[in-house]
Design an enzyme around this catalytic site. Structure first.
Site, PDB file in Angstrom:
ATOM      1  N   GLN A 134       0.844  -1.201   0.000  1.00 54.13           N
ATOM      2  CA  GLN A 134       0.000   0.000   0.000  1.00 54.13           C
ATOM      3  C   GLN A 134       0.876   1.247   0.000  1.00 54.13           C
ATOM      4  O   GLN A 134       1.594   1.507   0.974  1.00 54.13           O
ATOM      5  CB  GLN A 134      -0.907  -0.008   1.232  1.00 54.13           C
ATOM      6  CG  GLN A 134      -1.775   1.231   1.380  1.00 54.13           C
ATOM      7  CD  GLN A 134      -2.766   1.091   2.505  1.00 54.13           C
ATOM      8  OE1 GLN A 134      -3.582   0.171   2.522  1.00 54.13           O
ATOM      9  NE2 GLN A 134      -2.714   1.996   3.485  1.00 54.13           N
ATOM     10  N   SER A 137       1.253   6.547   2.673  1.00 55.32           N
ATOM     11  CA  SER A 137       1.999   7.497   3.496  1.00 55.32           C
ATOM     12  C   SER A 137       3.219   8.044   2.768  1.00 55.32           C
ATOM     13  O   SER A 137       3.863   7.335   1.983  1.00 55.32           O
ATOM     14  CB  SER A 137       2.446   6.835   4.805  1.00 55.32           C
ATOM     15  OG  SER A 137       1.342   6.476   5.596  1.00 55.32           O
ATOM     16  N   GLU A 252      -8.022  -1.614   6.453  1.00 60.08           N
ATOM     17  CA  GLU A 252      -6.714  -1.691   7.102  1.00 60.08           C
ATOM     18  C   GLU A 252      -6.864  -1.662   8.616  1.00 60.08           C
ATOM     19  O   GLU A 252      -6.199  -2.408   9.338  1.00 60.08           O
ATOM     20  CB  GLU A 252      -5.837  -0.534   6.622  1.00 60.08           C
ATOM     21  CG  GLU A 252      -4.440  -0.535   7.237  1.00 60.08           C
ATOM     22  CD  GLU A 252      -3.623   0.670   6.822  1.00 60.08           C
ATOM     23  OE1 GLU A 252      -2.390   0.546   6.761  1.00 60.08           O
ATOM     24  OE2 GLU A 252      -4.213   1.736   6.564  1.00 60.08           O
TER      25      GLU A 252
END
Length: 415
Positions: A134, A137, A252
């Site tokens: 993923q 961030s 998540e």
């Protein structure tokens, strides 16, 4: 092997019998015996490599994601049958591999993907033929994810993407990534983001490991330099990526709370049952203070399990978990750290000294769990951010004032 002959018309009793026959035939007898004894016994007879080699048998059965349609790699059964299947499989300790694919990527594909995308990506996810990570961030966009700066520019039928991501779990072994990138810097920060599926095996993607306190490199930083994504791998509408990402972020949080379909359970260490065994092994079970501490976290673990069960039932019924995913995430992060701290406390000096080695696997398992649990308050969205979500969406508290709300992203100060 083809998927088991279980459908939405199969009764619960028939499903249980069919799965039990599959277990007796396909799961090695030594694994079944060891699983009934203890996790340690199971580890002694089933290595990670053994499990990965056997996993295609599990995937082909349709039992990895039984509520998914058969064309996606599941069985297409309802919640009641799925729960019955889980009751049969749970004692065998058969983890679902590829959790970021099964949870995070799949959530977006089911909610916002096209049928072509679902047929292309979901079956390989179930079979773990394509692993996922993923890319959300960034160095300057962690808790405030919507301020992300990775850019995607349209060129014909493709998008050219450049930027940097960080704290990406398993990026070093991923084949594909779910990625958020800014496609309109003139729009407010939440409105100019688009959601993509990025092929990690291209020259424009570079992965660098981030060494952890445990000695492992589970997290990575990823540098993206003019990588390309075909437009058919865009999920949802252009500039609507923030809404698409909500399904991924919710999934998540469920995963790190232990309630995801392929969930990672206790991220960093064993649970309260291990505490009870360790207290007895170390001769401290007779101490009433120790028993009180152990049973306090054991009770909290039961509460967490019941909460997660309600979330899983809602998901299987096609409902949104809403703020429940944040509740589970906050509870799990705090509880797991309490359990692991108590684990090390019971170990005493054995938790602070061991023979020197460069092998991270040589670290005592319970100590490793404590060190790994330090990340629990950060991963899956920080505990503080999730508390803000609960305060606003459950308690009805006002949001903090934002002087930049509604302003173009390009005009907002960034670190």
């Amino acid at each position: 092997m083809t998927a088991l002959p279980i459908t939405d018309a199969t009764s619960t009793a028939e499903a249980i019998a069919t799965v039990q026959r599959w277990v007796d035939t396909e799961v090695p007898a030594t694994w079944r015996t060891a699983a009934a004894e203890s996790p340690a016994a199971l580890r002694s007879v089933r290595s990670p490599a053994d499990y990965r080699q056997w996993y295609p048998v599990f995937a082909a059965s349709g039992l990895v994601a039984p509520t998914w349609a058969r064309e996606y790699g599941g069985l297409g059964v309802g919640n009641e049958v799925a729960q019955a299947i889980d009751q049969v499989l749970r004692p065998l300790r058969l983890p679902r591999l590829n959790p970021l694919g099964l949870n995070n990527a799949a959530a977006a594909l089911f909610s916002h993907g096209t049928e072509e995308q679902r047929l292309r990506f979901l079956p390989p996810i179930v079979r773990k033929e394509e692993s996922w990570c993923q890319l959300f961030s960034e160095p300057g966009a962690g808790s405030d994810l919507a301020s992300l700066a990775t850019r995607a520019v349209r060129e014909g039928d493709s998008w050219v993407i450049s930027g940097q991501k960080v704290w990406t779990t398993w990026a070093d072994v991923a084949d594909f990534a779910i990625l958020l990138a800014r496609t309109d810097p003139e729009a407010p920060k939440h409105q100019g983001i688009t959601y993509f599926l990025l092929d990690m095996h291209q020259s424009g993607v570079q992965v660098r490991p981030l060494r952890q306190i445990t000695g492992e490199a589970e997290f990575n930083e990823v540098f993206i330099d003019n990588a390309r994504v075909p437009d058919r791998y865009r999920v949802g509408e252009v500039n609507d990526g923030w809404r698409v990402s909500a399904s991924t972020l919710s999934s998540e949080r469920q995963m790190v709370s232990g309630s995801g379909s392929g969930g990672m359970g206790r991220l960093g260490g064993s649970g309260a049952q291990r505490l009870i065994a360790l207290a007895k092994e170390t001769g401290r079970w007779d101490d009433p203070v120790v028993r009180h501490k152990v049973m306090r976290v054991w009770a909290q673990e039961q509460v967490r399990g019941w909460t997660n069960a309600r979330v899983k039932q809602a998901l299987s019924s096609g409902q949104s978990p809403g703020a429940a995913s944040s509740i589970g995430k906050v509870h799990q992060a705090t509880l797991n750290q309490q359990i692991q701290d108590l684990m090390v406390d019971l170990l005493g000096t054995n938790a602070i000294a061991w023979p020197p080695t460069d092998d991270p696997d040589a670290l005592p398992r319970d100590v490793h769990g404590m060190l790994r649990s330090l990340a629990n308050a950060t991963e899956g969205g920080t505990t503080d951010i999730n508390k803000n979500i609960l305060g606003e969406r459950v308690l009805g508290l006002p949001k903090e004032p934002d002087p930049w709300k509604g302003k173009p992203w390009k005009d907002i100060p960034r670190s």
